[in-house]
Design a protein around this motif. Structure first.
Motif, PDB file in Angstrom:
ATOM      1  N   TRP A  80       0.841  -1.209   0.000  1.00  0.00           N
ATOM      2  CA  TRP A  80       0.000   0.000   0.000  1.00  0.00           C
ATOM      3  C   TRP A  80       0.871   1.252   0.000  1.00  0.00           C
ATOM      4  CZ3 TRP A  80      -3.690  -2.754  -1.304  1.00  0.00           C
ATOM      5  CH2 TRP A  80      -4.058  -3.906  -0.630  1.00  0.00           C
ATOM      6  N   LEU A  81       1.929   1.227   0.808  1.00  0.00           N
ATOM      7  CA  LEU A  81       2.814   2.387   0.862  1.00  0.00           C
ATOM      8  C   LEU A  81       3.508   2.609  -0.475  1.00  0.00           C
ATOM      9  CD1 LEU A  81       4.140   4.620   2.534  1.00  0.00           C
ATOM     10  CD2 LEU A  81       5.849   2.947   3.272  1.00  0.00           C
ATOM     11  N   LEU A  82       3.966   1.524  -1.093  1.00  0.00           N
ATOM     12  CA  LEU A  82       4.632   1.641  -2.386  1.00  0.00           C
ATOM     13  C   LEU A  82       3.653   2.093  -3.470  1.00  0.00           C
ATOM     14  CD1 LEU A  82       6.903  -1.539  -2.282  1.00  0.00           C
ATOM     15  CD2 LEU A  82       7.528   0.838  -1.788  1.00  0.00           C
ATOM     16  N   MET A  83       2.419   1.600  -3.403  1.00  0.00           N
ATOM     17  CA  MET A  83       1.415   2.055  -4.368  1.00  0.00           C
ATOM     18  C   MET A  83       1.108   3.535  -4.192  1.00  0.00           C
ATOM     19  SD  MET A  83      -1.368  -1.044  -4.772  1.00  0.00           S
ATOM     20  CE  MET A  83      -2.195  -0.229  -6.142  1.00  0.00           C
ATOM     21  N   ALA A  84       1.094   3.990  -2.951  1.00  0.00           N
ATOM     22  CA  ALA A  84       0.877   5.414  -2.699  1.00  0.00           C
ATOM     23  C   ALA A  84       2.006   6.239  -3.305  1.00  0.00           C
ATOM     24  CB  ALA A  84       0.762   5.668  -1.196  1.00  0.00           C
ATOM     25  N   GLY A  85       3.252   5.726  -3.213  1.00  0.00           N
ATOM     26  CA  GLY A  85       4.376   6.416  -3.837  1.00  0.00           C
ATOM     27  C   GLY A  85       4.237   6.479  -5.343  1.00  0.00           C
ATOM     28  N   ALA A  86       3.781   5.371  -5.964  1.00  0.00           N
ATOM     29  CA  ALA A  86       3.572   5.364  -7.411  1.00  0.00           C
ATOM     30  C   ALA A  86       2.452   6.323  -7.808  1.00  0.00           C
ATOM     31  CB  ALA A  86       3.243   3.947  -7.878  1.00  0.00           C
ATOM     32  N   ALA A  87       1.397   6.370  -6.990  1.00  0.00           N
ATOM     33  CA  ALA A  87       0.309   7.313  -7.276  1.00  0.00           C
ATOM     34  C   ALA A  87       0.787   8.756  -7.157  1.00  0.00           C
ATOM     35  CB  ALA A  87      -0.857   7.062  -6.322  1.00  0.00           C
ATOM     36  N   ALA A  88       1.657   9.025  -6.168  1.00  0.00           N
ATOM     37  CA  ALA A  88       2.220  10.368  -6.027  1.00  0.00           C
ATOM     38  C   ALA A  88       3.109  10.724  -7.226  1.00  0.00           C
ATOM     39  CB  ALA A  88       3.021  10.464  -4.729  1.00  0.00           C
ATOM     40  N   LEU A  89       3.868   9.738  -7.726  1.00  0.00           N
ATOM     41  CA  LEU A  89       4.680   9.970  -8.925  1.00  0.00           C
ATOM     42  C   LEU A  89       3.796  10.315 -10.109  1.00  0.00           C
ATOM     43  CD1 LEU A  89       7.333   9.871 -10.544  1.00  0.00           C
ATOM     44  CD2 LEU A  89       6.982   7.402 -10.800  1.00  0.00           C
ATOM     45  N   TRP A  90       2.674   9.602 -10.257  1.00  0.00           N
ATOM     46  CA  TRP A  90       1.759   9.910 -11.353  1.00  0.00           C
ATOM     47  C   TRP A  90       1.203  11.327 -11.206  1.00  0.00           C
ATOM     48  CZ3 TRP A  90      -3.170  11.615 -11.952  1.00  0.00           C
ATOM     49  CH2 TRP A  90      -3.696  11.534 -13.249  1.00  0.00           C
ATOM     50  N   LEU A  91       0.826  11.705  -9.990  1.00  0.00           N
ATOM     51  CA  LEU A  91       0.287  13.043  -9.768  1.00  0.00           C
ATOM     52  C   LEU A  91       1.315  14.113 -10.120  1.00  0.00           C
ATOM     53  CD1 LEU A  91      -1.925  14.926  -8.701  1.00  0.00           C
ATOM     54  CD2 LEU A  91      -0.997  14.592  -6.399  1.00  0.00           C
ATOM     55  N   ALA A  92       2.560  13.914  -9.670  1.00  0.00           N
ATOM     56  CA  ALA A  92       3.615  14.879  -9.983  1.00  0.00           C
ATOM     57  C   ALA A  92       3.859  14.946 -11.487  1.00  0.00           C
ATOM     58  CB  ALA A  92       4.900  14.501  -9.249  1.00  0.00           C
ATOM     59  N   GLY A  93       3.885  13.774 -12.149  1.00  0.00           N
ATOM     60  CA  GLY A  93       4.089  13.765 -13.592  1.00  0.00           C
ATOM     61  C   GLY A  93       2.949  14.414 -14.342  1.00  0.00           C
ATOM     62  N   ASP A  94       1.720  14.236 -13.858  1.00  0.00           N
ATOM     63  CA  ASP A  94       0.571  14.846 -14.529  1.00  0.00           C
ATOM     64  C   ASP A  94       0.559  16.357 -14.356  1.00  0.00           C
ATOM     65  OD1 ASP A  94      -2.064  14.152 -15.938  1.00  0.00           O
ATOM     66  OD2 ASP A  94      -2.757  15.439 -14.306  1.00  0.00           O
ATOM     67  N   LEU A  95       1.009  16.834 -13.212  1.00  0.00           N
ATOM     68  CA  LEU A  95       1.052  18.280 -12.982  1.00  0.00           C
ATOM     69  C   LEU A  95       1.956  18.984 -13.978  1.00  0.00           C
ATOM     70  CD1 LEU A  95       1.147  18.518  -9.076  1.00  0.00           C
ATOM     71  CD2 LEU A  95      -0.694  19.300 -10.582  1.00  0.00           C
ATOM     72  N   VAL A  96       3.028  18.305 -14.390  1.00  0.00           N
ATOM     73  CA  VAL A  96       3.969  18.930 -15.324  1.00  0.00           C
ATOM     74  C   VAL A  96       3.914  18.274 -16.700  1.00  0.00           C
ATOM     75  CG1 VAL A  96       5.522  19.748 -13.534  1.00  0.00           C
ATOM     76  CG2 VAL A  96       5.820  17.450 -14.435  1.00  0.00           C
ATOM     77  N   ALA A  97       2.922  17.391 -16.929  1.00  0.00           N
ATOM     78  CA  ALA A  97       2.697  16.764 -18.233  1.00  0.00           C
ATOM     79  C   ALA A  97       3.929  16.044 -18.748  1.00  0.00           C
ATOM     80  CB  ALA A  97       2.227  17.813 -19.248  1.00  0.00           C
ATOM     81  N   VAL A  98       4.500  15.183 -17.893  1.00  0.00           N
ATOM     82  CA  VAL A  98       5.653  14.363 -18.295  1.00  0.00           C
ATOM     83  C   VAL A  98       5.149  12.946 -18.547  1.00  0.00           C
ATOM     84  CG1 VAL A  98       7.893  13.451 -17.621  1.00  0.00           C
ATOM     85  CG2 VAL A  98       7.263  15.779 -16.989  1.00  0.00           C
ATOM     86  N   ASN A  99       5.088  12.568 -19.821  1.00  0.00           N
ATOM     87  CA  ASN A  99       4.566  11.247 -20.170  1.00  0.00           C
ATOM     88  C   ASN A  99       5.357  10.121 -19.523  1.00  0.00           C
ATOM     89  OD1 ASN A  99       2.338  11.839 -21.913  1.00  0.00           O
ATOM     90  ND2 ASN A  99       3.786  12.489 -23.474  1.00  0.00           N
ATOM     91  N   ALA A 100       6.679  10.244 -19.519  1.00  0.00           N
ATOM     92  CA  ALA A 100       7.511   9.169 -18.979  1.00  0.00           C
ATOM     93  C   ALA A 100       7.170   8.890 -17.527  1.00  0.00           C
ATOM     94  CB  ALA A 100       8.995   9.528 -19.127  1.00  0.00           C
ATOM     95  N   ALA A 101       6.939   9.951 -16.738  1.00  0.00           N
ATOM     96  CA  ALA A 101       6.637   9.774 -15.316  1.00  0.00           C
ATOM     97  C   ALA A 101       5.263   9.145 -15.112  1.00  0.00           C
ATOM     98  CB  ALA A 101       6.716  11.116 -14.592  1.00  0.00           C
TER      99      ALA A 101
END
Length: 523
Positions: A80-101
């Motif tokens: 769950w903690l690791l999934m939360a980290g992946a979800a946070a990475l997606w949120l950060a990538g979406d904020l700056v529109a980075v497809n790779a992230a």
């Protein structure tokens, strides 16, 4: 019926149903990232293998069914903690529109959903099939500049060792029979990614020992690199010796893939000589009916609810976040030009940077007190998304296949703006022109960003500032700024031209900042 092996053991049915449902929710919630990844597979030969990676991973999972059958799936808490980290990475990538992230985060969520629902023991048994899914993420373009540089270095060195004189500027070089340039297709990134992907699968299926697998993977990385360098050298030699009648058009690519196919085929033939025997069926199988234990019926569904909360959290945050993004159209304000500088009717060159999908652009020419020309280009961005974004690998000063201009040198220099130090990206551009290289127009260009009210030339800093601007309510406005000046001749010192560009920033920097702020706040 008794005596018949069940396709899905009874204790696996609820966890497997929960896992399939979770995967469906992830793909629906993150459909934009999944669709973007599929579109890259469809339009890029480099990443076309992404279509078969999920199929191969499912097949690899199916091969492990005898090992998985006796295991009792139990949700893994740390997942769950690791999934939360992946979800946070997606949120950060979406904020700056980075497809790779965002795409990397999507695949990470899919992988981590296995231990989240079925436990870490199951995940360890499926470590390679799950890890192989990451080959579906189209990441690797960041290697292009370095790979292109290495290809040019080797080709020029090999040509000179063959007795052929070469004049080189950046990724462009001239031999007596004609001019050549190293573009993205010459970088070898396609060969490298294909070799690593297939080589990794070959090593997993063919070898049982970690040492053999690692040695083969090192070979799978080195062979395509060296093969691509040799390929580039041979193509130039074929063109040179044939008077540019072969290896210059479509056959250029045909020879490249043919040569690569032969080299990689030989690599696998050699690797096949050390293949380990597969484990026997008696070693892999566990006696039927031996199940490690039981699990409460509601546990997989409780794990599913927790996973749903983690997976959907970024979308809730985006919906609740006041991004402060303005919806009104952009009308760029031209900076006021103060003495001793004067505006001119036209910029000093027809060159324009290859910045795409800007909300508005500005091009103007200026001269200083000694009538030395300078050009200013501003590309302004607002309401950024995955198509319109300030910081993008596709926004460059010159495309590698530009028929008119070429970038022949690049680096960074220390400048000043409003009394503060500013590290800017610097490049020398040369126009393709008939005659000698000295006859072509040359430009010295400085490039940097304005984002969240600050200046930077760093792509990473620009992305971070853009995300902070959206989170803080400042907005997503930003600008790509280029100032450039012609080099009077091929021998003019870049130091003199740099001094001219710095003089503009010293004299007109305040007016430039005021124009950007006025554009952002204009009603």
């Amino acid at each position: 019926m008794t005596g018949r092996t069940q396709l899905i053991p009874g204790h696996w049915r609820r966890p497997l149903a929960a896992l399939v449902l979770l995967h469906a929710v992830i793909l629906i919630a993150y459909w934009h990232s999944a669709w973007g990844m599929a579109m890259i597979w469809a339009r890029s030969d480099t990443y076309a293998h992404g279509f078969v990676v999920p199929i191969i991973s499912l097949w690899l999972v199916w091969r492990q069914r005898a090992v998985l059958a006796p295991m009792v799936p139990r949700p893994g808490r740390l997942a769950w903690l690791l999934m939360a980290g992946a979800a946070a990475l997606w949120l950060a990538g979406d904020l700056v529109a980075v497809n790779a992230a965002t795409q990397l985060a999507l695949v990470t969520l899919i992988v981590l959903s296995v231990p989240a629902v079925c436990g870490w023991r199951v995940a360890r048994a499926l470590a390679f099939p799950l890890g192989f899914l990451f080959f579906a993420v189209p990441i690797g373009d960041f290697l292009l500049p370095r790979l292109m540089e290495w290809t040019a270095d080797f080709t020029v060195m090999a040509l000179r060792a063959s007795g052929i004189p070469v004049y080189r500027e950046g990724l462009q070089f001239i031999v007596p029979s004609g001019a050549w340039s190293v573009v993205e297709a010459c970088s070898g990134i396609r060969y490298l990614i294909a070799s690593v992907t297939v080589g990794c699968l070959f090593a997993y299926l063919s070898y049982q020992g970690t040492r053999k697998r690692m040695v083969f993977m090192v070979v799978a990385i080195l062979v395509p690199l060296v093969a691509n360098w040799v390929r580039a050298y041979l193509i130039v030699m074929l063109g040179h010796l044939s008077g540019n009648t072969i290896a210059t058009g479509v056959d250029h690519l045909v020879y490249g893939w043919l040569f690569f196919g032969i080299v990689i085929g030989v690599m696998f033939l050699i690797g096949a000589r050390w293949v380990d025997p597969a484990p026997s069926a008696s070693q892999a199988m566990v006696p039927a009916g031996r199940v490690e234990g039981s699990i409460p019926k509601g546990t997989p569904w409780l794990a599913l609810v927790l996973a749903f909360s983690v997976v959907l959290a970024p979308h809730g945050l985006l919906a609740a976040m006041d991004l402060g993004t303005q919806a009104k159209p952009v009308q760029l304000v031209a900076p006021v030009v103060a003495a001793p500088w004067h505006a001119t009717a036209m910029p000093p060159s027809h060159w324009l940077p290859a910045f795409e999908h800007a909300s508005d652009t500005l091009d103007m020419g200026l001269t200083d007190g000694q009538n030395q020309p300078l050009g200013l280009h501003v590309s302004y961005y607002r309401q950024q998304d995955y198509q319109r974004k300030l910081v993008s690998s596709e926004s460059v000063l010159v495309k590698s296949q530009d028929p008119v201009w070429a970038r022949v040198a690049s680096g960074s220099v220390n400048a000043r703006l409003q009394g503060r130090p500013l590290r800017v990206a610097s490049a020398v551009l040369r126009q393709h022109a008939p005659g000698t290289v000295a006859d072509a127009q040359r430009l010295l260009a400085w490039r940097f960003y304005w984002v969240r009210g600050t200046f930077t030339a760093s792509d990473y800093a620009g992305k971070i500032q853009g995300a902070l601007g959206r989170i803080s309510g400042w907005g997503d406005d930003g600008a790509h700024i280029v100032i450039y000046t012609p080099l009077s001749d091929a021998k003019e010192s870049e130091i003199d031209a740099s001094a001219r560009l710095q003089s503009y920033l010293d004299s007109q920097g305040d007016a430039l900042v005021a124009a950007l702020e006025q554009t952002r706040g204009r009603d």
